[in-house]
Design a protein around this motif. Sequence first.
Motif, PDB file in Angstrom:
ATOM      1  N   ASP A 180       0.989  -1.170   0.226  1.00  0.00           N
ATOM      2  CA  ASP A 180       0.113   0.102   0.016  1.00  0.00           C
ATOM      3  C   ASP A 180       0.906   1.140   0.137  1.00  0.00           C
ATOM      4  O   ASP A 180       1.262   1.764   1.068  1.00  0.00           O
ATOM      5  N   ALA A 181       1.309   1.640  -1.319  1.00  0.00           N
ATOM      6  CA  ALA A 181       2.264   2.802  -1.271  1.00  0.00           C
ATOM      7  C   ALA A 181       1.809   4.094  -0.677  1.00  0.00           C
ATOM      8  O   ALA A 181       2.616   4.416   0.044  1.00  0.00           O
ATOM      9  N   PRO A 182       0.544   4.724  -0.718  1.00  0.00           N
ATOM     10  CA  PRO A 182       0.342   5.825   0.017  1.00  0.00           C
ATOM     11  C   PRO A 182       0.363   5.651   1.318  1.00  0.00           C
ATOM     12  O   PRO A 182       1.030   6.619   2.099  1.00  0.00           O
ATOM     13  N   SER A 183      -0.003   4.399   1.950  1.00  0.00           N
ATOM     14  CA  SER A 183       0.194   4.314   3.367  1.00  0.00           C
ATOM     15  C   SER A 183       1.500   4.464   3.974  1.00  0.00           C
ATOM     16  O   SER A 183       1.987   4.879   4.952  1.00  0.00           O
ATOM     17  N   LEU A 184       2.568   3.802   2.915  1.00  0.00           N
ATOM     18  CA  LEU A 184       3.824   3.493   3.537  1.00  0.00           C
ATOM     19  C   LEU A 184       4.443   4.947   3.168  1.00  0.00           C
ATOM     20  O   LEU A 184       5.196   5.528   4.340  1.00  0.00           O
ATOM     21  N   TYR A 185       4.254   5.703   2.287  1.00  0.00           N
ATOM     22  CA  TYR A 185       5.003   6.990   1.953  1.00  0.00           C
ATOM     23  C   TYR A 185       4.521   8.210   2.811  1.00  0.00           C
ATOM     24  O   TYR A 185       5.169   9.006   3.375  1.00  0.00           O
ATOM     25  N   PHE A 186       3.456   8.065   3.423  1.00  0.00           N
ATOM     26  CA  PHE A 186       2.619   9.084   4.298  1.00  0.00           C
ATOM     27  C   PHE A 186       3.438   8.822   5.663  1.00  0.00           C
ATOM     28  O   PHE A 186       3.991   9.743   6.261  1.00  0.00           O
ATOM     29  N   ARG A 187       3.584   7.516   5.936  1.00  0.00           N
ATOM     30  CA  ARG A 187       4.321   7.112   7.236  1.00  0.00           C
ATOM     31  C   ARG A 187       5.638   7.578   7.275  1.00  0.00           C
ATOM     32  O   ARG A 187       6.210   7.922   8.323  1.00  0.00           O
ATOM     33  N   ALA A 188       6.366   7.352   6.034  1.00  0.00           N
ATOM     34  CA  ALA A 188       7.965   7.765   6.023  1.00  0.00           C
ATOM     35  C   ALA A 188       7.870   9.216   6.198  1.00  0.00           C
ATOM     36  O   ALA A 188       8.596   9.789   6.873  1.00  0.00           O
ATOM     37  N   TYR A 189       7.053   9.882   5.518  1.00  0.00           N
ATOM     38  CA  TYR A 189       6.986  11.495   5.643  1.00  0.00           C
ATOM     39  C   TYR A 189       7.004  11.880   7.015  1.00  0.00           C
ATOM     40  O   TYR A 189       7.569  12.813   7.377  1.00  0.00           O
ATOM     41  N   PHE A 190       6.118  11.392   7.684  1.00  0.00           N
ATOM     42  CA  PHE A 190       5.666  11.757   9.290  1.00  0.00           C
ATOM     43  C   PHE A 190       6.979  11.194  10.114  1.00  0.00           C
ATOM     44  O   PHE A 190       6.926  11.706  11.378  1.00  0.00           O
ATOM     45  N   GLY A 191       7.576   9.951   9.688  1.00  0.00           N
ATOM     46  CA  GLY A 191       8.289   9.363  10.544  1.00  0.00           C
ATOM     47  C   GLY A 191       9.884   9.716  10.500  1.00  0.00           C
ATOM     48  O   GLY A 191      10.562   9.537  11.210  1.00  0.00           O
ATOM     49  N   VAL A 192      10.239  10.338   9.229  1.00  0.00           N
ATOM     50  CA  VAL A 192      11.505  10.955   8.905  1.00  0.00           C
ATOM     51  C   VAL A 192      11.459  12.391   8.897  1.00  0.00           C
ATOM     52  O   VAL A 192      10.909  12.890   8.141  1.00  0.00           O
ATOM     53  N   VAL A 239      13.457  15.100   1.013  1.00  0.00           N
ATOM     54  CA  VAL A 239      13.235  13.705   0.326  1.00  0.00           C
ATOM     55  C   VAL A 239      13.103  12.806   1.547  1.00  0.00           C
ATOM     56  O   VAL A 239      13.537  11.459   1.399  1.00  0.00           O
ATOM     57  N   ASN A 240      12.427  13.208   2.607  1.00  0.00           N
ATOM     58  CA  ASN A 240      12.203  12.488   3.807  1.00  0.00           C
ATOM     59  C   ASN A 240      11.354  11.116   3.399  1.00  0.00           C
ATOM     60  O   ASN A 240      11.490  10.090   3.847  1.00  0.00           O
ATOM     61  N   ALA A 241       9.923  11.504   2.603  1.00  0.00           N
ATOM     62  CA  ALA A 241       9.232  10.236   2.319  1.00  0.00           C
ATOM     63  C   ALA A 241      10.122   9.485   1.689  1.00  0.00           C
ATOM     64  O   ALA A 241       9.648   8.122   1.616  1.00  0.00           O
ATOM     65  N   VAL A 242      10.825   9.761   0.434  1.00  0.00           N
ATOM     66  CA  VAL A 242      11.636   8.893  -0.363  1.00  0.00           C
ATOM     67  C   VAL A 242      12.404   7.925   0.542  1.00  0.00           C
ATOM     68  O   VAL A 242      12.272   6.985   0.242  1.00  0.00           O
ATOM     69  N   ARG A 243      13.346   8.626   1.163  1.00  0.00           N
ATOM     70  CA  ARG A 243      14.027   7.824   1.932  1.00  0.00           C
ATOM     71  C   ARG A 243      13.571   6.715   2.774  1.00  0.00           C
ATOM     72  O   ARG A 243      13.799   5.843   2.789  1.00  0.00           O
ATOM     73  N   GLY A 244      12.580   7.303   3.454  1.00  0.00           N
ATOM     74  CA  GLY A 244      11.921   6.377   4.389  1.00  0.00           C
ATOM     75  C   GLY A 244      11.197   5.321   3.832  1.00  0.00           C
ATOM     76  O   GLY A 244      11.065   4.150   4.120  1.00  0.00           O
ATOM     77  N   PHE A 245      10.433   5.333   2.479  1.00  0.00           N
ATOM     78  CA  PHE A 245       9.822   4.558   1.794  1.00  0.00           C
ATOM     79  C   PHE A 245      10.615   3.715   1.606  1.00  0.00           C
ATOM     80  O   PHE A 245      10.459   2.313   1.417  1.00  0.00           O
ATOM     81  N   LEU A 246      11.913   3.844   0.619  1.00  0.00           N
ATOM     82  CA  LEU A 246      12.797   2.951   0.245  1.00  0.00           C
ATOM     83  C   LEU A 246      13.400   2.143   1.433  1.00  0.00           C
ATOM     84  O   LEU A 246      13.666   0.958   1.191  1.00  0.00           O
ATOM     85  N   ASP A 247      13.705   2.669   2.516  1.00  0.00           N
ATOM     86  CA  ASP A 247      14.250   1.990   3.393  1.00  0.00           C
ATOM     87  C   ASP A 247      13.170   0.930   4.114  1.00  0.00           C
ATOM     88  O   ASP A 247      13.508  -0.306   4.464  1.00  0.00           O
ATOM     89  N   MET A 248      11.791   1.277   3.960  1.00  0.00           N
ATOM     90  CA  MET A 248      10.765   0.563   4.436  1.00  0.00           C
ATOM     91  C   MET A 248      10.798  -0.884   3.417  1.00  0.00           C
ATOM     92  O   MET A 248      10.817  -1.840   3.965  1.00  0.00           O
ATOM     93  N   PRO A 307       5.627  16.694  -3.931  1.00  0.00           N
ATOM     94  CA  PRO A 307       6.521  16.492  -5.207  1.00  0.00           C
ATOM     95  C   PRO A 307       7.673  15.332  -4.911  1.00  0.00           C
ATOM     96  O   PRO A 307       8.208  15.068  -5.556  1.00  0.00           O
ATOM     97  N   GLN A 308       7.284  14.655  -3.916  1.00  0.00           N
ATOM     98  CA  GLN A 308       8.183  13.606  -3.329  1.00  0.00           C
ATOM     99  C   GLN A 308       7.525  12.355  -4.072  1.00  0.00           C
ATOM    100  O   GLN A 308       8.464  11.189  -4.377  1.00  0.00           O
ATOM    101  N   VAL A 309       6.458  12.060  -4.373  1.00  0.00           N
ATOM    102  CA  VAL A 309       5.867  11.065  -5.079  1.00  0.00           C
ATOM    103  C   VAL A 309       6.314  10.643  -6.221  1.00  0.00           C
ATOM    104  O   VAL A 309       6.613   9.475  -6.451  1.00  0.00           O
ATOM    105  N   PRO A 310       6.335  11.663  -7.205  1.00  0.00           N
ATOM    106  CA  PRO A 310       7.127  11.315  -8.632  1.00  0.00           C
ATOM    107  C   PRO A 310       8.410  10.766  -8.345  1.00  0.00           C
ATOM    108  O   PRO A 310       8.796   9.909  -9.284  1.00  0.00           O
TER     109      PRO A 310
END
Length: 306
Positions: free
Chosen positions: A11-23, A36-45, A97-100
């Motif tokens: 569930d990509a939106p669920s994870l990148y929202f969590r990454a955004y607020f977690g990093v 790029v906190n959402a990108v980094r967090g999402f890739l690390d997840m 802007p981080q989603v693309p």
Amino acid sequence: MAQLSPILLIDAPSLYFRAYFGVPESAAKTTHGQPVNAVRGFLDMLAQLVRTRRPGRMVCALDHDWRPAWRVELLPSYKAHRVAPEGGEVVPDTLSPQVPVILDVLAAIGICAVGATGYEADDVLGTLAVTESAPVEVVSGDRDLFQLVDDARPVRLLYVGRGVAKLEACDEAAVRVRYGVPANRYADFAALRGDPSDGLPGVPGVGEKTAARLIERYGGLDGILTALDEPGSGFAPGLRTKLDSARDYLAVAPKVVRVATDIPLPKLATALPTAPAEPERLLELAQRWNLAGSCRRLVDALAAND
């Protein structure tokens, strides 16, 4: 015949929202100061999921329509509190802007990402959960996806409500322990209880315990509504009044909560790569967006998953 390796449905939106607020943004920026906190967090997840679940296949599901018109037509309050004044979803300015960038990195690595016009990521996940070869593991922090759990296939929900490091692998027994209802009755349960995060009001005065008790006794909403019309069916007068007053809502709410499982999707290349599909493109993205560490961790996890 050897059993297939699991497919991870993300569930990509669920994870990148969590990454955004977690990093913190301050900890993850480009050299030009772009977060790029959402990108980094999402890739690390993703890297951690590949390391720990060892899937052979993966699909990242996307929201092509976060508030589908057909759900709003059934229930106008659906996600109404999340609509921005100018229209669209309320999303932090520095997340959009981080989603693309996330999608560009996934494409360069060769990880499948797909959405469907008029549907949410949940519906993509629901359709893949019943059409892809099992075993299936759905990764999300969205409680609505408990309804997809099915021991017979099997389909499990890797619930990340407390983060990927503390994910809960939920089978049908876990859903029943958590909510007191079978997984296939979760939509009825959520309609009765309500869910403020999605704009579902629920039946006033009916909480989780009462909703679970009603479903246990009557088998689901259809049984509950049928019993309401039968004299001496055992409802306390106050509860009977509440349910009777909510008939119109209860006729549509389960359809809104229920995840679609039959939406049209293209044929997908779900095999998880062991090396980047476009290594030079990935290197360019990693350098441009200051993602070298996260990209390396994901690529290493994929290589070790061979």
